[in-house]
Scaffold this motif. Structure first.
Motif, PDB file in Angstrom:
ATOM      1  N   GLU A 164       0.689  -1.238   0.023  1.00  0.00           N
ATOM      2  CA  GLU A 164      -0.097   0.245   0.025  1.00  0.00           C
ATOM      3  C   GLU A 164       0.792   1.349   0.166  1.00  0.00           C
ATOM      4  O   GLU A 164       0.455   2.258   0.511  1.00  0.00           O
ATOM      5  N   GLY A 165       2.094   1.172  -0.396  1.00  0.00           N
ATOM      6  CA  GLY A 165       2.833   2.552  -0.660  1.00  0.00           C
ATOM      7  C   GLY A 165       4.273   2.162   0.149  1.00  0.00           C
ATOM      8  O   GLY A 165       4.787   1.192   0.515  1.00  0.00           O
ATOM      9  N   THR A 166       5.119   3.360   0.186  1.00  0.00           N
ATOM     10  CA  THR A 166       6.341   3.195   0.452  1.00  0.00           C
ATOM     11  C   THR A 166       6.558   2.899   1.704  1.00  0.00           C
ATOM     12  O   THR A 166       7.306   2.164   2.251  1.00  0.00           O
ATOM     13  N   VAL A 167       5.619   3.683   2.750  1.00  0.00           N
ATOM     14  CA  VAL A 167       5.865   3.218   4.264  1.00  0.00           C
ATOM     15  C   VAL A 167       5.430   2.081   4.609  1.00  0.00           C
ATOM     16  O   VAL A 167       6.176   1.454   5.210  1.00  0.00           O
ATOM     17  N   GLY A 168       4.480   1.386   3.877  1.00  0.00           N
ATOM     18  CA  GLY A 168       4.133  -0.184   4.004  1.00  0.00           C
ATOM     19  C   GLY A 168       5.129  -0.922   3.551  1.00  0.00           C
ATOM     20  O   GLY A 168       5.398  -2.018   4.188  1.00  0.00           O
ATOM     21  N   LYS A 169       5.918  -0.742   2.543  1.00  0.00           N
ATOM     22  CA  LYS A 169       7.020  -1.487   1.828  1.00  0.00           C
ATOM     23  C   LYS A 169       8.384  -1.530   2.940  1.00  0.00           C
ATOM     24  O   LYS A 169       8.827  -2.558   2.968  1.00  0.00           O
ATOM     25  N   CYS A 170       8.484  -0.229   3.300  1.00  0.00           N
ATOM     26  CA  CYS A 170       9.492  -0.187   4.438  1.00  0.00           C
ATOM     27  C   CYS A 170       9.299  -0.988   5.475  1.00  0.00           C
ATOM     28  O   CYS A 170      10.130  -1.664   6.164  1.00  0.00           O
ATOM     29  N   HIS A 171       7.942  -0.971   6.124  1.00  0.00           N
ATOM     30  CA  HIS A 171       7.562  -1.723   7.090  1.00  0.00           C
ATOM     31  C   HIS A 171       7.834  -3.277   7.132  1.00  0.00           C
ATOM     32  O   HIS A 171       8.267  -3.967   7.808  1.00  0.00           O
ATOM     33  N   ALA A 172       7.258  -3.710   5.855  1.00  0.00           N
ATOM     34  CA  ALA A 172       7.223  -5.021   5.618  1.00  0.00           C
ATOM     35  C   ALA A 172       8.748  -5.536   5.485  1.00  0.00           C
ATOM     36  O   ALA A 172       9.033  -6.623   5.767  1.00  0.00           O
ATOM     37  N   ALA A 173       9.490  -4.552   4.620  1.00  0.00           N
ATOM     38  CA  ALA A 173      10.878  -5.019   4.693  1.00  0.00           C
ATOM     39  C   ALA A 173      11.531  -5.189   5.781  1.00  0.00           C
ATOM     40  O   ALA A 173      12.358  -6.096   6.269  1.00  0.00           O
ATOM     41  N   ALA A 174      11.271  -4.187   6.957  1.00  0.00           N
ATOM     42  CA  ALA A 174      12.072  -4.298   8.223  1.00  0.00           C
ATOM     43  C   ALA A 174      11.340  -5.401   9.066  1.00  0.00           C
ATOM     44  O   ALA A 174      12.264  -6.120   9.872  1.00  0.00           O
ATOM     45  N   GLU A 175      10.201  -5.790   8.771  1.00  0.00           N
ATOM     46  CA  GLU A 175       9.812  -7.032   9.660  1.00  0.00           C
ATOM     47  C   GLU A 175      10.088  -8.352   8.821  1.00  0.00           C
ATOM     48  O   GLU A 175      10.458  -9.284   9.652  1.00  0.00           O
TER      49      GLU A 175
END
Length: 130
Positions: A89-100
């Protein structure tokens, strides 16, 4: 950019047994949990249907159908990585998913080689009698 250190860091608990807010909330919640097994979830994971699908299989992992002795379960703790459904759902979500993914997969696999599991909130299962 300057960041001031916290003068009074957030620590909850009593005496020498103090911890940070989220961990303290989950430890306090365990006092009121009933049943043989406990699943630790964050509020954003509670309505994800994927969590419900894995419960029967996880219960069989703790206690196979042919085992009746509750004093010797096959495991005491099962950890899973969190599914970040906002990852697309966007850049912030991608960053969060990558960190997880980094923590939940790479770091936890390294720690498992040392015989360690770091519980960080969700969606882990615990033996309720442990």
């Amino acid at each position: 950019l300057e960041v001031l250190p916290r003068k009074f860091p957030l620590r909850l608990g009593q005496g020498d047994y103090k911890t940070q807010g989220k961990a303290c909330n989950q430890l306090n919640g365990l006092r009121f949990a009933t049943g043989h097994y406990v699943q630790a979830l964050d509020c954003n994971m509670g309505t994800f249907i994927g969590e419900a699908f894995k419960v029967p299989y996880i219960l069989r992992t703790f206690m196979p159908l042919d085992q009746e002795d509750r004093s010797a379960p096959r495991c005491r703790y099962l950890g899973f990585r969190e599914y970040i459904y906002t990852g697309r759902e966007g850049t912030v979500g991608k960053c969060h998913a990558a960190a997880e993914w980094t923590f939940g997969t790479i770091n936890q696999r390294f720690l498992s080689g040392l015989g360690i599991r770091m519980h960080y909130g969700h969606p882990d299962f615990l033996d309720g009698f442990w």
